[in-house]
Design a protein around this motif. Structure first.
Motif, PDB file in Angstrom:
ATOM      1  N   ARG A   8      -2.396   6.942  -0.784  1.00  0.00           N
ATOM      2  CA  ARG A   8      -1.972   5.586  -0.262  1.00  0.00           C
ATOM      3  C   ARG A   8      -3.155   4.405  -0.434  1.00  0.00           C
ATOM      4  N   CYS A   9      -4.498   5.084  -0.038  1.00  0.00           N
ATOM      5  CA  CYS A   9      -5.405   3.952  -0.009  1.00  0.00           C
ATOM      6  C   CYS A   9      -6.448   3.753  -1.165  1.00  0.00           C
ATOM      7  N   ASN A  40      -5.060  10.561   3.332  1.00  0.00           N
ATOM      8  CA  ASN A  40      -4.449   9.192   3.025  1.00  0.00           C
ATOM      9  C   ASN A  40      -4.961   8.807   1.633  1.00  0.00           C
ATOM     10  N   SER A  58      -2.716   1.302   8.736  1.00  0.00           N
ATOM     11  CA  SER A  58      -2.960   0.481   7.326  1.00  0.00           C
ATOM     12  C   SER A  58      -4.469   1.146   6.862  1.00  0.00           C
ATOM     13  N   CYS A  59      -4.385   0.819   5.532  1.00  0.00           N
ATOM     14  CA  CYS A  59      -5.930   1.268   5.125  1.00  0.00           C
ATOM     15  C   CYS A  59      -7.127   0.968   5.653  1.00  0.00           C
ATOM     16  N   ASP A  60      -6.971  -0.332   6.460  1.00  0.00           N
ATOM     17  CA  ASP A  60      -8.135  -0.980   7.218  1.00  0.00           C
ATOM     18  C   ASP A  60      -8.275  -0.092   8.313  1.00  0.00           C
ATOM     19  N   MET A 103       0.802  -1.357  -0.001  1.00  0.00           N
ATOM     20  CA  MET A 103       0.106   0.081   0.072  1.00  0.00           C
ATOM     21  C   MET A 103       1.013   1.329   0.054  1.00  0.00           C
ATOM     22  N   ARG A 104       2.246   1.037   0.374  1.00  0.00           N
ATOM     23  CA  ARG A 104       2.823   2.304   0.475  1.00  0.00           C
ATOM     24  C   ARG A 104       3.925   2.200  -0.833  1.00  0.00           C
ATOM     25  N   TYR A 132     -12.386   1.554   0.493  1.00  0.00           N
ATOM     26  CA  TYR A 132     -11.810   3.108   0.924  1.00  0.00           C
ATOM     27  C   TYR A 132     -12.657   4.065   0.153  1.00  0.00           C
ATOM     28  N   ARG A 169      -7.821   0.813  -2.765  1.00  0.00           N
ATOM     29  CA  ARG A 169      -9.069   0.064  -1.961  1.00  0.00           C
ATOM     30  C   ARG A 169     -10.274   0.649  -2.418  1.00  0.00           C
TER      31      ARG A 169
END
Length: 758
Positions: free
Chosen positions: A216-217, A213, A186-188, A20-21, A223, A220
């Motif tokens: 980065r996210c 974010n 984290s994205c979650d 994710m990064r 998201y 998803r």
């Protein structure tokens, strides 16, 4: 789960973070470390490991189809066949969940359960995801025995547990568990943190966290969907479209599912023509059977464009599928009633009948208090009044309510008043309402389901509730069908009967619905007429209307008369436009000032100008003002007109008050329904009866009279007189209105108590 598997869980999750990064080079190291730690993760060959890594990388970048291709090419064989097959089906479950393929999800869960057992954490997590997508509460995950993890924390399963806690409104425990998760960025975790903020009525903080974010996210899709929901909840018209465009660049496969949001964004930006265009684009794939288009936005788009005649095409749809198109049904009710269409009573009755049968299956009936309790309540003579509002913000209903409650001197309210908001809020109006002396504020915006809303409002122990929404946007009309209090009142926010038998009263006045007249306004409530005007206009300094002074006419005293209308374009019928064209013919040099669309909304401008041409208006004599940036700027724009022409049959209420307040008289044509008599009721409340007409001929005659030179000169020199007239009349006395409302509410409650005691 075996003890040897636990190190892999943390390594996999760390790999998730690395991907994710965009640290793709680190992913193989994380997974190989898990292998070295005897995790049980042993791809049979180097090519298999690479394909596995490629699949995870594609998955977390949002490339779902590519992730599926890589995964299916990975052979689940090797020294530990069970582990490989389990990992294969688990990842397949994750990809299927993101692709919203519930059939494949279910199949993978079954196969995964056969390999690892039905109590394995991966089966639980995949099942939880599936249940959340189906709109069900996976509450059984709250009771999952963490000892099955042998003391090792599984972040993925813990996230599912926190999702369940949020859905069950256990916010404190959800926050406590979320804070303990090691991978807090984290994205979650970001999605859950923002959901927690949102549920705790801090939508702005949730928005800030999500936007911070986004880079980065954004791979998803869940998201992205949540970010869009938050932006629309906050009505961020300036951000919705840019964010949607950014999301579509990453998730082009989601274009059709997001078209509905595009249409809503265009409505937020006051561009109904573009909203209609997007809805038509959305419906194109329907011919191939690939996508079922939602028609929900069509109703407001038609209405905002002044095409109430198109509603007929939506009526069969909402009647046939009321459960599927609930939001559309509500829209159609609101818009058909605003035009006093003959079909409204039958539409309302059908929907209420359907909803009544539905809610009986899952909402317990309202329990009236026993006779002794009711007698005790009556003896106290201080009842609890609840004002139920979904429009706490820069909305006319909210501003009216605030101005009335603050007009009463502290300590002078006869009853206990509770303002209940059912939707999230902004614009600082929450603090205004919350700080009114002697008034309780209850924020129930975190209660998203009907069951939770009904229970929360009933728990306030209110004697009488006032519905300030009806079937307008952000309504909870269905909750009133379930009954929330001993007495329920329809008032102010809706321009017609709700059609709900459980709604006991509809509060009006003698001019809105005269008792002696032959008006045949359909209603299911009992009509209760206040002994004074049904509302008051006395804006305090905390509101924009209370700070702006009357403006002088902005043009030369020698310029021809300027008629104008600031009512929404959806209220301006073709009959109204034709009458204005006739007025322009009778007053050759007059101009018409309209404020009907955003400055950059060329589509709506084009459609409106076509309507004006068809009505016979000379566009060279029509002045279009853009929507203003602030309420203060909007009020100051009344300097552009001499006389306001009310629209018909849907008349203006707030705009009539505004025009008088800013020094502009209003000519209205009263009709035979509540919605066609609102402006007349306002003018009658200000004792300006001579400005109320009963025919198009009288309407035009009154307007032509104002163009006479002496009369026009007087109007321009005496603009302050209209505000003075409001302040000296009952229309300008909010304290008197509150006294009348409290007296009426007390009588209604006492009557209901007597009825139940008897």
């Amino acid at each position: 789960m075996s003890e040897s598997k636990a190190p892999f869980l943390g390594a996999f999750f760390l790999a998730d973070l690395k991907i994710m990064r965009r640290e793709l080079q680190s992913i193989s190291c994380c997974l190989l470390q898990a292998e070295a730690g005897d995790s049980g993760f042993r791809p049979s060959c180097e090519d298999g490991c690479n394909r596995w890594i490629d699949s995870i990388s594609a998955l977390l970048k949002g490339e779902l189809q590519q992730a599926m291709v890589h995964l299916l090419a990975y052979p689940p064989t090797g020294g530990d066949l069970t582990s490989d097959v389990a990992d294969f089906y688990w990842l397949l479950c994750l990809i299927s969940a993101l692709m919203r393929d519930q059939q494949k999800q279910l199949l993978c869960i079954k196969k995964l359960g056969l390999v690892v057992g039905w109590h394995d954490w991966r089966v639980l997590q995949a099942t939880s995801q599936l249940k959340r997508q189906q709109g069900r509460r996976p509450s059984e995950f709250l009771d999952f025995d963490r000892s099955n993890l042998n003391g090792n924390l599984c972040p993925h399963l813990e996230f599912e547990r926190i999702y369940s806690l949020l859905e069950l409104q256990n916010l404190d425990e959800a926050a406590e568990r979320l804070a303990k998760i090691e991978y807090f960025d984290s994205c979650d975790s970001i999605i859950l943190q923002s959901k927690l903020m949102f549920r705790k009525q801090n939508a702005e903080a949730a928005e800030e966290l999500l936007l911070a974010n986004i880079n980065r996210c954004i791979p998803r899709l869940d998201y992205c969907e949540w970010l869009v929901e938050v932006l629309f909840e906050l009505e961020r018209g300036d951000l919705c479209l840019p964010v949607l465009n950014t999301i579509l660049k990453v998730h082009p496969q989601a274009s059709f599912s997001l078209l509905e949001r595009y249409a809503q964004a265009k409505l937020l930006q006051r561009q109904p023509a573009q909203a209609l265009r997007v809805k038509l684009l959305e419906r194109l794939p329907k011919f191939s059977g690939s996508v079922v288009a939602s028609p929900t936005v069509l109703s407001p788009a038609y209405d905002f464009l002044g095409r109430a005649d198109w509603f007929d095409y939506l009526h069969p749809l909402v009647r046939s599928l009321p459960d599927v198109y609930g939001a559309l049904y509500s829209n159609v009710l609101m818009h058909s009633s605003s035009h006093a269409l003959d079909v409204f009573p039958s539409l309302a009755s059908d929907l209420v009948d359907f909803l009544s049968q539905k809610i009986r299956s899952f909402i317990p009936p309202f329990l009236f208090r026993g006779s002794s309790q009711l007698v005790q309540t009556r003896a106290m003579n201080k009842f609890r009044i609840g004002w139920i509002c979904g429009d706490i913000g820069n909305h006319p209903v909210c501003r009216f309510l605030y101005s009335w409650l603050v007009a009463v001197p502290e300590g002078s309210l006869q009853h206990q008043h509770v303002v209940v908001t059912t939707q999230s809020f902004d614009d600082g109006y929450r603090d205004l309402i919350a700080n009114i002396p002697d008034v309780q504020f209850s924020d129930l915006s975190s209660h998203r389901t009907l069951v939770d809303q009904v229970k929360a409002i009933r728990d306030l122990n209110l004697d009488l509730v006032v519905d300030l929404n009806g079937w307008t946007g952000k309504n909870i009309a269905t909750a009133f069908i379930a009954r929330l209090a001993l007495v329920q009142v329809n008032y102010l926010g809706f321009h017609a009967s709700t059609g709900i038998p459980e709604m006991d009263c509809w509060l009006v006045d003698e001019h809105l619905l005269p008792q002696s007249s032959q008006l045949q306004e359909w209603h299911t409530e009992s009509l209760v007429r206040l002994p004074r005007p049904f509302l008051a206009w006395q804006p305090p300094a905390a509101l924009p209307e209370g700070r702006v002074e009357v403006t002088s006419f902005a043009h030369s005293s020698e310029s021809p008369i300027r008629f104008g209308c600031f009512n929404h374009s959806r209220k301006i019928s073709m009959q109204c436009l034709k009458s204005w064209a006739e007025l322009m013919r009778q007053v050759p040099h007059a101009q018409l000032v309209l404020k009907a669309f955003a400055a950059d909304d060329t589509g709506t401008a084009e459609l409106l100008t076509r309507r004006l041409r068809r009505a016979g208006l000379d566009l060279e004599r029509v002045v279009f003002l853009p929507y203003s940036a602030t309420p203060e700027d909007h009020l100051k724009q009344y300097e552009q007109m001499d006389v306001a022409l009310d629209s018909f049959p849907n008349t203006g209420c707030t705009t009539t008050c505004e025009a008088l307040w800013m020094g502009v008289p209003v000519i209205t044509l009263e009709g035979r329904h509540y919605v066609t008599r609102m402006a007349a009721a306002v003018l009658a409340g200000a004792e300006l009866h001579e400005w109320i007409t009963s025919s198009v001929e009288q309407y035009l005659e009154r307007a032509v009279q104002q163009a006479e030179p002496k009369r026009l000169a007087w109007l321009r020199q005496n603009r302050n007189s209209w505000r003075d007239q409001v302040q000296q009349s009952l229309l300008g006395d909010a304290t008197n209105l509150m006294q009348s409302l409290e007296s009426t509410f007390g009588e209604l409650i006492e009557s209901a108590i007597e009825s139940h005691v008897a």
